[in-house]
Design an enzyme around this catalytic site. Sequence first.
Site, PDB file in Angstrom:
ATOM      1  N   GLU A 190       0.822  -1.216   0.000  1.00  0.00           N
ATOM      2  CA  GLU A 190       0.000   0.000   0.000  1.00  0.00           C
ATOM      3  C   GLU A 190       0.856   1.266   0.000  1.00  0.00           C
ATOM      4  O   GLU A 190       0.896   2.030   0.974  1.00  0.00           O
ATOM      5  CB  GLU A 190      -0.984  -0.019   1.176  1.00  0.00           C
ATOM      6  CG  GLU A 190      -1.967  -1.170   1.075  1.00  0.00           C
ATOM      7  CD  GLU A 190      -3.037  -1.181   2.169  1.00  0.00           C
ATOM      8  OE1 GLU A 190      -3.004  -0.298   3.039  1.00  0.00           O
ATOM      9  OE2 GLU A 190      -3.883  -2.091   2.134  1.00  0.00           O
TER      10      GLU A 190
ATOM     11  N   PRO B 268      -9.151   2.152  -5.526  1.00  0.00           N
ATOM     12  CA  PRO B 268      -9.108   3.465  -6.173  1.00  0.00           C
ATOM     13  C   PRO B 268      -9.811   4.560  -5.358  1.00  0.00           C
ATOM     14  O   PRO B 268     -10.962   4.421  -4.949  1.00  0.00           O
ATOM     15  CB  PRO B 268      -9.858   3.225  -7.492  1.00  0.00           C
ATOM     16  CG  PRO B 268      -9.725   1.776  -7.733  1.00  0.00           C
ATOM     17  CD  PRO B 268      -9.718   1.126  -6.381  1.00  0.00           C
TER      18      PRO B 268
ATOM     19  N   GLU C 219      -4.674  -8.432  -1.528  1.00  0.00           N
ATOM     20  CA  GLU C 219      -5.012  -8.493  -0.104  1.00  0.00           C
ATOM     21  C   GLU C 219      -6.452  -8.029   0.024  1.00  0.00           C
ATOM     22  O   GLU C 219      -6.828  -6.981  -0.514  1.00  0.00           O
ATOM     23  CB  GLU C 219      -4.089  -7.580   0.709  1.00  0.00           C
ATOM     24  CG  GLU C 219      -4.403  -7.559   2.204  1.00  0.00           C
ATOM     25  CD  GLU C 219      -3.598  -6.507   2.963  1.00  0.00           C
ATOM     26  OE1 GLU C 219      -2.361  -6.515   2.853  1.00  0.00           O
ATOM     27  OE2 GLU C 219      -4.217  -5.660   3.655  1.00  0.00           O
TER      28      GLU C 219
ATOM     29  N   GLY D  50      -7.670  -4.033  10.592  1.00  0.00           N
ATOM     30  CA  GLY D  50      -7.570  -5.268  11.362  1.00  0.00           C
ATOM     31  C   GLY D  50      -8.860  -6.049  11.459  1.00  0.00           C
ATOM     32  O   GLY D  50      -8.928  -7.062  12.153  1.00  0.00           O
TER      33      GLY D  50
END
Length: 526
Positions: free
Chosen positions: A206, A253, A325, A332
Amino acid sequence: MESVRLLVLVLALLWSPGASGLRFIGDLRMDLSAVIRRVDRSFLSVTVDASLAAEEKFMSLLSSAKVRTLAKALSPSFLRFGGTRQDFMEFSPQRSHQDSGSTEDESCDQLELPSWLENQLKKAWTKQQLTLMREDLHRKYRRVKFTEDTVDLLNSFSVCSGMDLIFGLNALLRTDDNIWNSSNAGSLLQYCESRRYRMSWELGNEPNSYEKKAGVRVDGLQLGRDFSRLREMMSQSEFYRGAGLFGPDVGQPRDRRVDLLEGFLKTGSEAVDAITWHHYYVNGRDTSLEDFLDPEVLDSLALKTKEVLEKVRLVSPEKPVWLGETSSAYGGGAVGLSDTFAAGFMWLDKLGLAAKLGLDVVMRQVFIGSGSYHLVDENLDPLPDYWLSVLYKRLVGPEVLKVEFSSVAQRKRVRLYLHCANRKSYQSGAVTLISMNLSQKPVWISVPARVSSSTVEAFVLQSDRPEEEGLYSRCVTLNGVVLKMVDDRTLPDLKGTRLPPDEHLQLPAFSLAFFVLTDAGAPACK
């Protein structure tokens, strides 16, 4: 090509005032003549979060016989080792290559974790997760040095579980000119090559959040150049010359993330074997049960996916696109939701919709690691989404077939996808109907006369508790039987229920199901 159209009459039992029992809702059309998409054989894949290596001793949990038994049932699969903390980790060799840990002569049984040590680590891991949660909350991440032990354990786990390892490298090691410093990665590649560890690679996690996490800003053009540098290093290695490289693992996005992806595609798309991006539906800290069952929330995946696919196809139309992912809620996961039966609706719908839209691989965050969105909990016991994933692996093939549901009123809450059945489990021509009922009313699907003589195997997943209360349960039943491991090395029999010919397929309230039409004779599946 001859088109085979099947009409499926859908009936539902409505208990509202004035209802007169069964009422016609709509019809389902299935085209069994042609495959509209074909996903990777490892479509459903998993991750191990790099947080497990924040203290290297916890990596030994991957040597648990129980964990390996659970992992084997999810192969074939990619195993991504990465996440936020990968960009705060540095390889720090502690021994000569000749003295490395596991060897090819050692069997998987010899490498298993002793039970006394496993119990010790599980207790300590519960406390460690609190530390990791505090770091995530305050975005204060400490530098972590990992040794050959982490790499050895990951390799052993992936080999013994039948998974293909993808190792995430640190992209925040940068020069004064803000170019990726590849020296540490070079040491790691050299070690892995000396051990003949077969694996693929990623660079960074990321990059859109680097500024928040580390005060570093990297634009897409430079990111692409960094990947090109990594590909050059791999090409200089006889062993990793043909290995996979995936990226850029950008968030879904929004704002600058689009610019990052566009810039990366200009300079880095040729370096990678697949374009990866991340997707979560909601914020784990302020979501609700209603979000987990909201058709509009589930449909939001389609908008984001189409935007990514559009960007990629403008530059590299033949390049596969992966969800590198993904899970229900970011941050979390959502405590008390992402690890319960309710999470299954987001997970199964994501698998069905992602395959239909054209994504080749979906990597579930996380098989084991910190947070609430894991498949295996802190006691190393499987959660509802684990069982759902195993059934998907066994029953669903990579070929996607076309389905249409005409009822506007119910198509959002009765969600259906169609694949050829897994040919390792069923004969050629069989199809699997992936089904979800997000409502509190039961639904019936009437099998058409054309296939009414076909054997139907039903795999219906429900909570172990009734009505809405059951959505918060961490247990799941298959055709009425609670699923749990027989022992640390044995999964239960995951058998379907054979339905009599002409029997309606029932979707109970708040249920997930796979219906395998074993004798459908679908031309697309032969």
